[in-house]
Design an enzyme around this catalytic site. Structure first.
Site, mmCIF file in Angstrom:
data_model
loop_
_atom_site.group_PDB
_atom_site.id
_atom_site.type_symbol
_atom_site.label_atom_id
_atom_site.label_comp_id
_atom_site.label_asym_id
_atom_site.label_seq_id
_atom_site.Cartn_x
_atom_site.Cartn_y
_atom_site.Cartn_z
ATOM 1 N N ASN A 265 41.770 90.779 55.579
ATOM 2 C CA ASN A 265 42.680 90.429 54.025
ATOM 3 C C ASN A 265 43.174 92.016 53.762
ATOM 4 O O ASN A 265 43.750 91.849 53.387
ATOM 5 C CB ASN A 265 42.357 89.076 53.435
ATOM 6 C CG ASN A 265 43.072 89.667 51.646
ATOM 7 O OD1 ASN A 265 44.398 88.746 52.158
ATOM 8 N ND2 ASN A 265 42.297 90.152 51.556
ATOM 9 N N TYR B 196 55.456 99.616 55.470
ATOM 10 C CA TYR B 196 54.497 98.109 55.463
ATOM 11 C C TYR B 196 55.204 96.909 56.129
ATOM 12 O O TYR B 196 54.223 95.936 56.330
ATOM 13 C CB TYR B 196 54.448 97.506 53.969
ATOM 14 C CG TYR B 196 53.790 96.711 53.236
ATOM 15 C CD1 TYR B 196 52.508 96.237 53.369
ATOM 16 C CD2 TYR B 196 55.186 95.081 52.859
ATOM 17 C CE1 TYR B 196 52.528 95.057 52.571
ATOM 18 C CE2 TYR B 196 54.154 93.831 52.896
ATOM 19 C CZ TYR B 196 52.850 94.323 52.781
ATOM 20 O OH TYR B 196 52.033 93.218 51.994
#
Length: 283
Positions: free
Chosen positions: A97, A162
């Protein structure tokens, strides 16, 4: 019925566990009676998160372990795996995560690109390569949850590093699940977790109150657990701002750029803006 990997006394490892979705996941797993390893950069945030999770753990502090780790460093992640195994034994849940979003431009600083790709993409690859062999070997039911992003699917303009990192997570996780499901008798499955707008440290932008459009990390985790119980691979989360039907149309439009030979990111192209708006509004 929860996924069988989420069984009391089983072991969960969560990276990026010091805040946001990672902390919510660690708390949720501890509340199920699991033993939990929280991995993040060392420091007061990780210490505080570990104390919070210990309050929800059946065995308190003895069922919770904090490990300072840099997921972009394969040696650090291998050390995380060895530490988790030495303390608790078999790992049944791996949640990759950890993520960063310092901002980027196509011609922007290389260090931003390296940091984002190192944490968001290599962190997932490093985690899987360190933990999945052991999960396959022990033979118990197990799950790998890799946190992706809608930005890795529709790739909106504004933060290309990203988008590239999260697109890579999507492709890697699809390939991982394909590999796992073709192994005879394999009880390990991989899942792509795709949060919506979640109010967390990474998305707060200095705000102290949750925007109405955002979900809390806890809401997002509840949706994830329900999806895992159904066996979903793509865990596409809505939020208070965007319904699933809208997400589906955005994803289909993005794929249509290739099929229809439109300009890339045509959704933001002046020529196609009205057509996209009509597509979204179509019943």
């Amino acid at each position: 019925m929860p996924h069988p990997a989420f069984t009391p006394s089983n072991v969960a490892v969560v990276t990026g566990a010091a805040s946001g979705i990672g902390l919510a996941a660690a708390k949720r797993f501890a509340g199920l009676g699991m033993r939990v390893v929280l991995a993040d950069l060392g420091g007061p945030r990780l210490d505080a998160a570990t104390a919070i999770v210990a309050r929800d753990a059946a065995g308190g502090e003895k069922d919770v372990l904090a490990v300072a780790a840099d997921v972009s460093d394969p040696a650090s992640v291998e050390g995380l795996q060895e530490t988790a195994r030495a303390r608790f034994g078999r790992v049944h849940v791996l949640m990759n995560n950890a993520g960063v979003q310092p901002g980027s431009t196509i011609m922007g600083p290389r260090e931003n690109w390296e940091k984002v790709l190192g944490v968001n993409l290599w962190g997932v690859i490093n985690g899987c390569q360190a933990f999945v062999p052991g999960m396959l070997e022990h033979g118990d039911a197990a799950v790998v949850i890799n946190t992706g992003s809608k930005q890795g699917i529709t790739t909106p303009p504004g933060d290309p590093a990203y988008n590239v990192s999260k697109a890579g997570v999507k492709v890697f996780t699809e390939a991982l699940q394909h590999d796992l499901r073709n192994r005879g008798g394999c009880k390990v499955s991989a899942h792509l977790f795709i949060p919506g707008f979640v109010f967390s440290g990474m998305t707060s932008n200095g705000r102290t109150e949750k925007p109405e459009g955002a979900w809390t990390p806890e809401q997002t985790l509840e949706f994830m657990m329900e999806s895992l119980a159904r066996g979903d691979f793509y865990i596409l989360c809505p939020d208070n701002e965007v319904a699933r039907s809208t997400d589906e149309k955005r994803i289909l439009w993005a794929a249509g750029d290739i099929v229809e030979n439109r300009p890339p990111l045509s959704r933001w192209h002046p020529e196609f803006g009205p057509a996209f708006k009509a597509w979204i509004e179509r019943k």
